[in-house]
Structure formats: C-alpha cells, structure tokens
Scaffold this active site. Sequence first.
Site: not given
Ligand SMILES: Cc1ncc(COP(=O)(O)O)c(C=O)c1O
Length: 430
Positions: A141, A236, A264
């Site tokens: 993700y 990420d 986060k």
């Molecule tokens: C690995 C990862 N990248 C990006 C995001 C996206 O972050 P946001 O929800 O702050 O847009 C998330 C959200 O859970 C995530 O788990």
Amino acid sequence: MSEARSHTRSQELMARARRVLPGGTFGNVERETIISRGQGSRVWDGHGNEYIDYLIGSGPMIVGHAHPEVNDAVRRQLDQGTTFFATNPQGIDLAEIIIDAVPCADKVRYSASGSEADAFAMRLVRAYTGREKILKFEGGYHGYSDYGLMSLAPKNPGNSMEPIPDSPGIPAAIKDTVVIAPFNDADAVESLMKAHEGEIAAVFMEPLQRLIPPEPGFLKAMRELTLAHDMLLVFDEVVTGFRLAYGGAQAYYGVTPDVCTLGKAIGGGFPLAAIAGRDEVMALFDSERAEAGKFLPQFGTLSGAPVASVAGIATLNILNRPGTFDRLFETGNRLMTALAGKLDAAGFEAQVVGIAPMFDVVFAGGPILNHRDLLRGDAKLAARLNALLKERGVLKSSAKYYVSTAIDGSDVEQTIAAWDSAIDQLAAER
Ligand SMILES: Cc1ncc(COP(=O)(O)O)c(C=O)c1O
C-alpha cells in the site's frame, strides 16, 4: 470494563451517521465502530463502552491517546497560532530530529498525509530518473493515488502479475506506468527489471509489507538490484517509521534506501507526513539546485503545520527515551506468543504474522511470504474473531493489532483473557 456492553447511544449515532455520511462512515472502518474518546491505552465508544485500543488511530497514537507531554506541546502551540503555510521553526526542529534518526534522510519535505507523501515521492523518482514506471509489489500500500491503488489487494489475481486497479475511476493508462512484482521474490524482481530495462524509475516498497516481514537478504537484494539497474529505492515507512525502531525499518533491517516516506507517528496524531531522502535526489525540490526543467513544485495548505510538528516532536522525544523500543517489543512479543499459543491449543490452523509492534492472525498454515499467501487465510474466521474480541473490549482494525507504548501489563493480561474467551467461542462455533 463491563461485560454487558451498551449499544443504545452508538445506535443513535450510527443512524445519524447514515443520514449524512455515505455508508454511515468516514470510509476507514466499518460503520459499527464509533469512537468518541481516548486516553492512554483505552478508547470509549459512543455509549462509553471501554476498549483496549489496538487500532490507535491506524498507527499515529503510538505513545497512547491524549499523552500529557504531547497535549502540553499542542496547547502551548495553539496559543502561538495554528498554521502559517510559511516555513516555521517547529517544522525545522522536527526535520532535524527526523534527519538525526532516519538513515536515508539528508533533507525532509512535508505533506499532510502519507498518501500525498507517496504521490510526491513517485513524482520525485520519475523526475529524477526521467523514467515513467514504478515497480511496486502486489499487496503493498502506498496511499490512495491512482498509482498506489494498483494491485493493492487484488482478490482474484490471475496467474501473471498484471497491474489490477483496486478502485473504479482509475484511468486505464495508469497500468502502463506500474510494474507489479511478488514480494520476497528477488529473482522475479530482477527478471522484471530486465524486461523493462531503462523504463523503471524506482522500486517503491513497504520494507515490511503490511505484516509480512522481508525474507533475510530480500531488502539487501532490492538495494543491490536497484543500484545495478540505475534505479532508486524508496521505502514507504509511513507505518514502519519510528515504529519498528526509532530509525524505522531501514535502521531495523540495516538497508538504506534513497528516499523514504514517513507519516503517522511523526505527526503525533495530527495531519503530517514527509518525504525524506538523499540530498542529491531531494535537490529536485530546490529551485536553485534542480537542473533546468527538473524542479519539482511541491506544496500543500497544511504541509508542515506547527501544531502537527510540535505533536510529532513530543511523540518522537518519548519514543527516543532509552528502553522504549525494548519495552514495545517485549509487550508485542508477549502478546504474539500468547495469541499463537491459544490458537494452537484451540486446534486452529493459524499463525500470528508480523513483528512485535504490529501483528495479526492469519487463519492458514504454510509460509506467508507475499500477498497471495495472505489470500489463503480464512478471512471470515478472522473477521468473526475480531467481532468476538470487540464484544470483549478489545478493538483492532480488520487488518492488524498496532501496539502502543501505553499498553501495560494489565492491558496485556486483559487482552489475553479476551483472546481465551473469544477463541474458545470461535472454536465452539466451528
Ligand atoms: C504503508 C502506507 N503508506 C501510505 C499510507 C497512506 O497514509 P495516509 O493514510 O496518511 O494517507 C498508509 C496508510 O495506512 C500506509 O499504511
């Protein structure tokens, strides 16, 4: 925690929500979950039912809810102004802390959410290399952008690794810009790199994908392959940053990418995320340093808002205290061991996947190395267990337990008691 849980007011709230929100939700969790208050390791729903919280706002509340140090910092900042759009000292302080902690970070650029940071990071690596394609892993993700939702969680992936959009509304052309690989398979990645030689800007990956740890050597192989093929490596770390270790997954696993994204934890519960990376790559955000035609405009109304920065600084200061991560791992390991033991004793073919700061049950045997292995898990059993736990005052997302530093010995004991009872019930329902 009362055993007989009350639902009347929650039902009223749900009915109101259904009138004004599509599906009666904000879209993040199922409509039955309405949280109105949090303190330390606990949250309370619309009627005051108490839960041990493993949802923790989907990760940011790693030091627990309403932590006094975080709240004090925020209160002080509120009196000084909330957001300026302009560069501010609070955001400079936070950038210094991130650079000290995160191995790949020479420079930091803010956004308001992890999705935005990922979308900018994708544009950054494309601009830097002059190549259009991103290699991402099936099941990984990277936010909600059109690119991030390619093969996020395909339920029926075909034999091949064709990019599959995980939402309607994504232009068909996007699939030609994303190459999908199986996680933990360096040979497959290498073949794809050869098949798309000169076209891929970066390997864009969660170093620990969802809850699936990298196999020994896999991240190192990604580092070496990206160097050999003249690509960038992006981690990420929106989830893993300041969670697997103070320096994130790159510190935990000892592999340094060119760029990472953070979110986060760094916002301490306020909207803040960041792109951090090697100076030479981050220079594309600098109009004075970027080569002609390569300057990348990057901005956002709430990027680097000082309230979020001071909340993030307070959170990171707490996390940086000696012993904090040892304790987080001790708590998580104790929980994981108890959960696996109970599932085993109850005769389920199941395993606990993840590492101490975040984990979950997969109702399947055999190794879980990639997204397709996860699909072998019995999702109905997992959902039923989550529901039984919620009735017993343990709250988690559908996908994982996030452990916070606020979870103490008595939380652990209560969680284990809830597992004992919920898993017995699940076994009785078989
Ligand atoms: C690995 C990862 N990248 C990006 C995001 C996206 O972050 P946001 O929800 O702050 O847009 C998330 C959200 O859970 C995530 O788990």
